[in-house]
Design a protein around this motif. Structure first.
Motif, PDB file in Angstrom:
ATOM      1  N   PRO A 160     -23.618 -43.308 -36.680  1.00 31.20           N
ATOM      2  CA  PRO A 160     -23.032 -44.118 -37.983  1.00 31.20           C
ATOM      3  C   PRO A 160     -24.407 -43.656 -39.050  1.00 31.20           C
ATOM      4  CG  PRO A 160     -23.103 -46.190 -36.680  1.00 31.20           C
ATOM      5  CD  PRO A 160     -23.088 -44.589 -35.768  1.00 31.20           C
ATOM      6  N   GLY A 161     -25.280 -43.959 -38.640  1.00 29.36           N
ATOM      7  CA  GLY A 161     -26.951 -44.621 -39.971  1.00 29.36           C
ATOM      8  C   GLY A 161     -27.147 -42.533 -40.086  1.00 29.36           C
ATOM      9  N   ASN A 162     -26.221 -41.252 -39.475  1.00 24.28           N
ATOM     10  CA  ASN A 162     -26.640 -40.453 -39.502  1.00 24.28           C
ATOM     11  C   ASN A 162     -28.376 -40.431 -39.191  1.00 24.28           C
ATOM     12  OD1 ASN A 162     -25.747 -37.220 -40.401  1.00 24.28           O
ATOM     13  ND2 ASN A 162     -25.224 -37.698 -42.731  1.00 24.28           N
ATOM     14  N   ILE A 163     -28.613 -39.122 -39.781  1.00 26.05           N
ATOM     15  CA  ILE A 163     -30.204 -38.569 -39.703  1.00 26.05           C
ATOM     16  C   ILE A 163     -31.432 -39.781 -39.724  1.00 26.05           C
ATOM     17  CG2 ILE A 163     -32.259 -37.246 -40.789  1.00 26.05           C
ATOM     18  CD1 ILE A 163     -30.016 -35.803 -38.911  1.00 26.05           C
ATOM     19  N   ARG A 164     -31.282 -40.752 -40.681  1.00 28.14           N
ATOM     20  CA  ARG A 164     -32.078 -41.681 -41.117  1.00 28.14           C
ATOM     21  C   ARG A 164     -31.988 -42.739 -40.220  1.00 28.14           C
ATOM     22  NH1 ARG A 164     -29.775 -40.998 -46.321  1.00 28.14           N
ATOM     23  NH2 ARG A 164     -31.257 -40.788 -47.415  1.00 28.14           N
ATOM     24  N   GLU A 165     -30.411 -42.817 -39.417  1.00 31.08           N
ATOM     25  CA  GLU A 165     -30.609 -44.268 -38.032  1.00 31.08           C
ATOM     26  C   GLU A 165     -31.114 -43.235 -36.696  1.00 31.08           C
ATOM     27  OE1 GLU A 165     -27.921 -46.175 -35.428  1.00 31.08           O
ATOM     28  OE2 GLU A 165     -26.713 -45.189 -36.633  1.00 31.08           O
ATOM     29  N   LEU A 166     -31.205 -42.170 -36.895  1.00 34.88           N
ATOM     30  CA  LEU A 166     -31.533 -41.239 -35.305  1.00 34.88           C
ATOM     31  C   LEU A 166     -33.233 -41.536 -35.497  1.00 34.88           C
ATOM     32  CD1 LEU A 166     -31.592 -38.660 -33.174  1.00 34.88           C
ATOM     33  CD2 LEU A 166     -31.534 -36.826 -35.198  1.00 34.88           C
ATOM     34  N   GLN A 167     -34.313 -41.382 -37.012  1.00 36.06           N
ATOM     35  CA  GLN A 167     -35.226 -41.308 -37.428  1.00 36.06           C
ATOM     36  C   GLN A 167     -35.786 -42.372 -36.765  1.00 36.06           C
ATOM     37  OE1 GLN A 167     -36.249 -39.538 -40.395  1.00 36.06           O
ATOM     38  NE2 GLN A 167     -38.424 -40.842 -41.144  1.00 36.06           N
ATOM     39  N   ASN A 168     -35.192 -43.629 -36.769  1.00 35.68           N
ATOM     40  CA  ASN A 168     -35.926 -45.071 -36.881  1.00 35.68           C
ATOM     41  C   ASN A 168     -35.541 -44.915 -35.260  1.00 35.68           C
ATOM     42  OD1 ASN A 168     -35.731 -45.138 -39.602  1.00 35.68           O
ATOM     43  ND2 ASN A 168     -34.147 -46.338 -39.881  1.00 35.68           N
ATOM     44  N   VAL A 169     -34.596 -44.548 -34.661  1.00 30.50           N
ATOM     45  CA  VAL A 169     -34.133 -45.079 -33.060  1.00 30.50           C
ATOM     46  C   VAL A 169     -35.906 -44.472 -32.577  1.00 30.50           C
ATOM     47  CG1 VAL A 169     -33.627 -44.675 -31.551  1.00 30.50           C
ATOM     48  CG2 VAL A 169     -31.937 -45.565 -33.181  1.00 30.50           C
ATOM     49  N   ILE A 170     -36.386 -42.943 -32.987  1.00 30.82           N
ATOM     50  CA  ILE A 170     -36.835 -42.021 -32.358  1.00 30.82           C
ATOM     51  C   ILE A 170     -38.261 -43.403 -32.527  1.00 30.82           C
ATOM     52  CG2 ILE A 170     -38.067 -39.884 -32.151  1.00 30.82           C
ATOM     53  CD1 ILE A 170     -35.869 -38.950 -32.729  1.00 30.82           C
ATOM     54  N   GLU A 171     -38.852 -43.403 -34.236  1.00 35.11           N
ATOM     55  CA  GLU A 171     -39.534 -43.967 -34.214  1.00 35.11           C
ATOM     56  C   GLU A 171     -40.047 -45.134 -33.404  1.00 35.11           C
ATOM     57  OE1 GLU A 171     -42.189 -45.381 -38.434  1.00 35.11           O
ATOM     58  OE2 GLU A 171     -40.192 -45.168 -38.539  1.00 35.11           O
ATOM     59  N   ARG A 172     -39.149 -45.763 -33.493  1.00 33.68           N
ATOM     60  CA  ARG A 172     -39.309 -47.217 -32.301  1.00 33.68           C
ATOM     61  C   ARG A 172     -39.425 -46.461 -30.740  1.00 33.68           C
ATOM     62  NH1 ARG A 172     -35.412 -50.557 -29.184  1.00 33.68           N
ATOM     63  NH2 ARG A 172     -35.903 -52.912 -29.197  1.00 33.68           N
ATOM     64  N   GLY A 173     -38.696 -45.985 -29.823  1.00 33.44           N
ATOM     65  CA  GLY A 173     -38.602 -44.962 -28.731  1.00 33.44           C
ATOM     66  C   GLY A 173     -40.561 -44.899 -29.092  1.00 33.44           C
ATOM     67  N   VAL A 174     -41.015 -44.233 -29.884  1.00 34.17           N
ATOM     68  CA  VAL A 174     -42.367 -43.718 -29.871  1.00 34.17           C
ATOM     69  C   VAL A 174     -43.526 -44.701 -29.769  1.00 34.17           C
ATOM     70  CG1 VAL A 174     -43.912 -41.981 -30.516  1.00 34.17           C
ATOM     71  CG2 VAL A 174     -41.810 -41.571 -30.876  1.00 34.17           C
ATOM     72  N   ILE A 175     -43.319 -46.166 -30.696  1.00 38.48           N
ATOM     73  CA  ILE A 175     -43.882 -46.918 -30.650  1.00 38.48           C
ATOM     74  C   ILE A 175     -43.869 -47.764 -29.381  1.00 38.48           C
ATOM     75  CG2 ILE A 175     -44.086 -49.454 -31.511  1.00 38.48           C
ATOM     76  CD1 ILE A 175     -42.916 -48.099 -33.887  1.00 38.48           C
ATOM     77  N   LEU A 176     -43.431 -47.585 -28.168  1.00 38.87           N
ATOM     78  CA  LEU A 176     -42.488 -48.406 -27.116  1.00 38.87           C
ATOM     79  C   LEU A 176     -43.244 -47.292 -26.176  1.00 38.87           C
ATOM     80  CD1 LEU A 176     -39.465 -50.198 -27.879  1.00 38.87           C
ATOM     81  CD2 LEU A 176     -41.928 -51.100 -27.868  1.00 38.87           C
ATOM     82  N   ALA A 177     -43.522 -46.245 -26.228  1.00 35.87           N
ATOM     83  CA  ALA A 177     -43.794 -45.519 -25.195  1.00 35.87           C
ATOM     84  C   ALA A 177     -45.215 -45.657 -24.623  1.00 35.87           C
ATOM     85  CB  ALA A 177     -43.398 -43.916 -25.714  1.00 35.87           C
ATOM     86  N   ASP A 178     -44.982 -45.757 -22.827  1.00 32.63           N
ATOM     87  CA  ASP A 178     -46.532 -46.046 -22.780  1.00 32.63           C
ATOM     88  C   ASP A 178     -46.740 -44.464 -21.527  1.00 32.63           C
ATOM     89  OD1 ASP A 178     -43.930 -46.145 -20.997  1.00 32.63           O
ATOM     90  OD2 ASP A 178     -45.182 -48.084 -20.168  1.00 32.63           O
ATOM     91  N   ASN A 179     -46.340 -44.029 -22.114  1.00 33.88           N
ATOM     92  CA  ASN A 179     -45.927 -42.571 -21.044  1.00 33.88           C
ATOM     93  C   ASN A 179     -46.464 -41.048 -21.628  1.00 33.88           C
ATOM     94  OD1 ASN A 179     -43.699 -42.396 -20.093  1.00 33.88           O
ATOM     95  ND2 ASN A 179     -43.826 -43.567 -18.487  1.00 33.88           N
TER      96      ASN A 179
END
Length: 260
Positions: A160-179
């Motif tokens: 529902p938040g379109n591209i901005r939501e996708l971008q934010n979700v991925i940024e959070r996932g990259v921050i938490l990525a440990d491998n």
């Protein structure tokens, strides 16, 4: 120029310029965007945010190709190609009296509809790969693989938040990525958000009735799936969901193209 990024009282000066002393703080003459863009192109983003007063001034520029600077009395002529964008439904804004009808029709010469992310789920893997690469580089991480279940969940989600939501979700996932494998934590995205809009599966519904209904809508839209006038919009479901149902029911959507 982003029309939503400036206070309403400064937009006129930004677009058309001002003369020295036109208002408090106007210590020198300023050339506006339309004057600077003479012979070229000006892109106005978030056009739906303009005040009624600026809408009138913009309409004059589009129709007469002339304007005056704020605080000035000399008419300036300009020849500019104008491109605008908005996330608002301008037709609805016109109907509700918030946007001038004459300006709307003057701008609506060559409209281009940009489908929302939920209407083009096939683009999600490409966008996910791009944003992961972008954020991983910025954070000094190496991510070379995307978890299959994560990607499937992202393609099912309606965004529902379109591209901005996708971008934010991925940024959070990259921050938490440990491998080197990108994956989202459980619960990051709601379970299959398309489910409440999806048509029943052929096994649990009358497949013939469902097929006849879809074919009737495809005939009305001449085979068009996505977009505001497409079959998916008329059925109230994402275009990707309709494509899946067409495939499951073995409907030849191409036969409806050009159908009167």
């Amino acid at each position: 120029m982003n029309c939503a990024a400036l206070p309403a009282e400064l937009i006129g000066s930004e677009l058309f310029g001002h003369e020295k002393g036109a208002f408090t703080g106007a210590l020198q003459q300023r050339i506006g965007r339309f004057e600077t863009a003479h012979g070229g192109t000006i892109f106005l983003d978030e056009i739906g945010e303009l005040t009624p007063e600026i809408q009138i001034a913009l309409l004059r520029v589009l129709q007469e190709k002339e304007f005056e600077r704020v605080g000035g009395n000399r008419t300036i002529h300009t020849d500019v190609r104008v491109i605008t964008a908005t996330n608002r439904d301008l037709q609805r804004e016109v109907n509700e009296g918030r946007f001038r009808a004459d300006l709307y029709y003057r701008l609506n010469v060559f409209p281009i509809h940009s489908p929302s992310l939920k209407e083009r789920s096939d683009d999600i893997p490409i966008l996910v790969d791009y944003f992961i690469s972008r954020f991983a580089t910025r954070m000094g991480k190496r991510i070379g693989q995307i978890d299959r279940r994560t990607l499937d969940a992202m393609q099912r989600y309606s965004w529902p938040g379109n591209i901005r939501e996708l971008q934010n979700v991925i940024e959070r996932g990259v921050i938490l990525a440990d491998n080197e494998v990108f994956r989202l934590e459980p619960g990051t995205l709601p379970e299959d958000s398309h489910s409440e809009h999806e048509l029943p599966a052929p096994e649990s519904a009358n497949a013939q009735d469902q097929q006849a209904h879809i074919e009737a809508v495809l005939k009305e839209t001449r085979g068009r799936i996505s977009g505001p006038d497409g079959a998916a919009a008329r059925l109230g479901i994402p275009a990707s969901t309709l494509e899946s149902r067409i495939k499951a029911l073995k409907i030849n959507k191409h036969q409806f193209r050009g159908t009167p």
